[in-house]
Write a protein that holds these residues in place. Structure first.
Motif, mmCIF file in Angstrom:
data_model
loop_
_atom_site.group_PDB
_atom_site.id
_atom_site.type_symbol
_atom_site.label_atom_id
_atom_site.label_comp_id
_atom_site.label_asym_id
_atom_site.label_seq_id
_atom_site.Cartn_x
_atom_site.Cartn_y
_atom_site.Cartn_z
ATOM 1 N N LYS A 77 -55.874 22.262 -22.851
ATOM 2 C CA LYS A 77 -55.522 23.576 -22.315
ATOM 3 C C LYS A 77 -56.755 24.453 -22.149
ATOM 4 C CE LYS A 77 -52.450 24.725 -25.363
ATOM 5 N NZ LYS A 77 -51.460 25.569 -26.061
ATOM 6 N N GLU A 202 -55.123 35.158 -16.700
ATOM 7 C CA GLU A 202 -55.137 34.323 -17.901
ATOM 8 C C GLU A 202 -53.745 34.196 -18.512
ATOM 9 O OE1 GLU A 202 -58.224 35.089 -20.734
ATOM 10 O OE2 GLU A 202 -59.595 35.806 -19.195
ATOM 11 N N GLU A 203 -52.981 35.274 -18.535
ATOM 12 C CA GLU A 203 -51.644 35.230 -19.131
ATOM 13 C C GLU A 203 -50.694 34.348 -18.328
ATOM 14 O OE1 GLU A 203 -50.168 39.165 -19.739
ATOM 15 O OE2 GLU A 203 -51.871 39.755 -20.990
ATOM 16 N N ILE A 204 -50.749 34.455 -17.006
ATOM 17 C CA ILE A 204 -49.877 33.646 -16.159
ATOM 18 C C ILE A 204 -50.219 32.169 -16.304
ATOM 19 C CG2 ILE A 204 -49.265 33.121 -13.763
ATOM 20 C CD1 ILE A 204 -49.736 36.144 -13.186
ATOM 21 N N ALA A 206 -51.775 30.730 -18.887
ATOM 22 C CA ALA A 206 -51.443 30.314 -20.244
ATOM 23 C C ALA A 206 -49.944 30.041 -20.395
ATOM 24 C CB ALA A 206 -51.887 31.379 -21.249
ATOM 25 N N ALA A 207 -49.117 30.869 -19.764
ATOM 26 C CA ALA A 207 -47.671 30.663 -19.825
ATOM 27 C C ALA A 207 -47.286 29.351 -19.168
ATOM 28 C CB ALA A 207 -46.950 31.828 -19.147
ATOM 29 N N HIS A 208 -47.927 29.022 -18.061
ATOM 30 C CA HIS A 208 -47.625 27.759 -17.377
ATOM 31 C C HIS A 208 -48.062 26.567 -18.237
ATOM 32 C CE1 HIS A 208 -46.768 25.188 -13.959
ATOM 33 N NE2 HIS A 208 -47.915 24.564 -14.199
ATOM 34 N N ALA A 210 -48.296 26.520 -21.441
ATOM 35 C CA ALA A 210 -47.380 26.465 -22.584
ATOM 36 C C ALA A 210 -46.100 25.728 -22.214
ATOM 37 C CB ALA A 210 -47.060 27.869 -23.081
ATOM 38 N N GLN A 211 -45.650 25.890 -20.986
ATOM 39 C CA GLN A 211 -44.472 25.145 -20.519
ATOM 40 C C GLN A 211 -44.738 23.657 -20.502
ATOM 41 O OE1 GLN A 211 -43.472 26.730 -16.674
ATOM 42 N NE2 GLN A 211 -42.373 28.486 -17.502
ATOM 43 N N GLU A 213 -46.939 22.095 -22.393
ATOM 44 C CA GLU A 213 -47.035 21.675 -23.788
ATOM 45 C C GLU A 213 -45.644 21.517 -24.408
ATOM 46 O OE1 GLU A 213 -50.072 22.709 -27.328
ATOM 47 O OE2 GLU A 213 -48.939 24.419 -26.563
#
Length: 217
Positions: A77, A202-204, A206-208, A210-211, A213
């Motif tokens: 990641k 970065e947040e968008i 990171a959220a993707h 995380a999905q 993962e």
């Protein structure tokens, strides 16, 4: 009589980048580029078969610049985020080229290096091989869309940007609370498109990731 100067591929790309800084992909033409170099279009077509091929080469050079000195570090990641931020930062330095890249894509050594590193990171994530191409495509679409949107904002003149911000403020703060009650409620807190873009990027992303993962687990 001295012969006409022969321009190298890199010199042609340098001149094209300078020309794009003063205009955009729509007004750009091989004829204008040739004129700026003091030559004719036919001499440039020996290097690039079409305008689209030339523009793709310019976009690819931006990616090559982004990957210059890259060393993969961290888990899968962290490496994907680092890759995306490198491309984003390179596009921020050349917003006109980034906007062009979003339209014409690219192909070449820079593009292949980004593809290779992203695919390697996804392989290291533990995803089964059959899912990697789909996940790769989703990440590329997301990152390219975010970068293209940011490039569109970054390539406009400062006075136009300020006009856009004022228009946004009028749109939000001037909303009729009876017709747009929720907009009126959040009008002072809603951020314009140009605000905090790096954090949003970065947040968008990171959220993707995380999905992905969560799907692996």
């Amino acid at each position: 009589m001295a012969g006409r100067r022969r321009w190298s591929t890199e010199e042609i790309l340098d001149a094209a980048v300078e020309l794009l800084r003063d205009g955009d992909a729509d007004s750009f033409s091989v004829r204008k580029l040739a004129a700026s170099l003091g030559t004719d279009s036919s001499s440039l077509y020996r290097h690039f078969r079409s305008k689209a091929e030339l523009l793709r080469a310019i976009g690819d050079r931006m990616l090559a610049d982004a990957m210059d000195g890259y060393r993969p570090e961290g888990d899968w990641k962290q490496r994907i985020v680092a890759l995306a931020l490198r491309v984003r930062d390179a596009s921020g330095r050349q917003p006109e080229i980034a906007a062009l890249w979003g339209r014409y894509a690219s192909g070449g050594a820079g593009s292949r290096q980004v593809m290779e590193e992203l695919l390697v990171a996804l392989c290291d994530s533990g995803l089964p091989d059959e899912e990697i191409p789909v996940r790769y495509h989703r990440i590329v679409v997301l990152v390219a869309a975010l970068i293209a949107a940011e490039a569109a904002v970054g390539s406009i003149a400062p006075e136009e940007y300020e006009q856009g911000m004022e228009h946004f403020r009028v749109t939000a703060l001037g909303a009729d609370p009876e017709r747009f009650p929720v907009l009126a409620r959040f009008a002072r807190d809603v951020r314009p498109l140009g605000a905090d873009r790096r954090a949003a990027f970065e947040e968008i992303l990171a959220a993707h990731l995380a999905q992905i993962e969560a799907a692996i687990r």
